[in-house]
Design an enzyme around this catalytic site. Sequence first.
Site, mmCIF file in Angstrom:
data_model
loop_
_atom_site.group_PDB
_atom_site.id
_atom_site.type_symbol
_atom_site.label_atom_id
_atom_site.label_comp_id
_atom_site.label_asym_id
_atom_site.label_seq_id
_atom_site.Cartn_x
_atom_site.Cartn_y
_atom_site.Cartn_z
ATOM 1 N N LYS A 127 36.758 59.427 47.558
ATOM 2 C CA LYS A 127 38.065 59.721 46.964
ATOM 3 C C LYS A 127 39.061 58.582 47.255
ATOM 4 C CE LYS A 127 41.852 62.741 47.722
ATOM 5 N NZ LYS A 127 42.265 63.232 48.999
ATOM 6 N N ASP A 146 40.831 65.412 43.930
ATOM 7 C CA ASP A 146 41.571 66.036 45.033
ATOM 8 C C ASP A 146 41.692 67.528 44.724
ATOM 9 O OD1 ASP A 146 43.490 66.315 43.082
ATOM 10 O OD2 ASP A 146 45.114 65.424 44.236
#
Length: 224
Positions: A127, A146
């Site tokens: 991420k 997310d």
Amino acid sequence: MPRETGQTKAARLKKIITALDRTYPEAHCELDHRSPLELLIATILSAQCTDKRVNIVTAEFFKKYRSAADYANAPLAELEQAIRTTGFFRNKAKNIQACCRKLVGQHNGQVPRTMEELTHLDGVGRKTANVVLGNAFGINAGVVVDTHVARLSHRLGLTKQTTPEKIEQELMALVPQEQWTLFSHWLIWHGRRRCAARRPDCKECEVNKLCPKIGVEQRRRNSE
Ligand code: SF4
């Protein structure tokens, strides 16, 4: 919504993208930064913390620490104190220092530009690497997943997967690669401004007619 074929899902997604692009033409990463290093540090700090809080902390933090060597050589307790209000500060400080020591030792103090090199740094998962590659270097290597992207992908019926890794793989297969970075911004912006976790504003939502609202309580679907 009736069962979709791959083709009808792709056509629906195309309309969702058009609507989100129209709604959020200015969508961008909301972590303040002026360099790849600042974005890397801000993204590490953003774990379990709001972007707003991170921006308050980094406004001072980035004035004091300007290079990877600055973080690498700082007393750990000093780093911890400076980022205390972002939560999990001991772990974050330890990761920032170890990450920056690797930047100094292995990358000449620079932030690398590949997923593989980035994910070898301490505190950097897919991420964080996607955030840095997409926003600091303009490289669409993946889709940032997310909490907002995961929630909206599910409500919009784009995936049934539950882990960020699997959600990302499905989104990468659905969304054109040149839009991967923007797509996560659109979902994050929409999640913050319209499709909140507890109170999604389906009535006013710009993609209402395109959304199966999976998992949303009936009383919230008040425009149907
Ligand atoms: S219609 Fe409701 S559930 Fe679907 S994206 Fe909009 S706010 Fe979220």
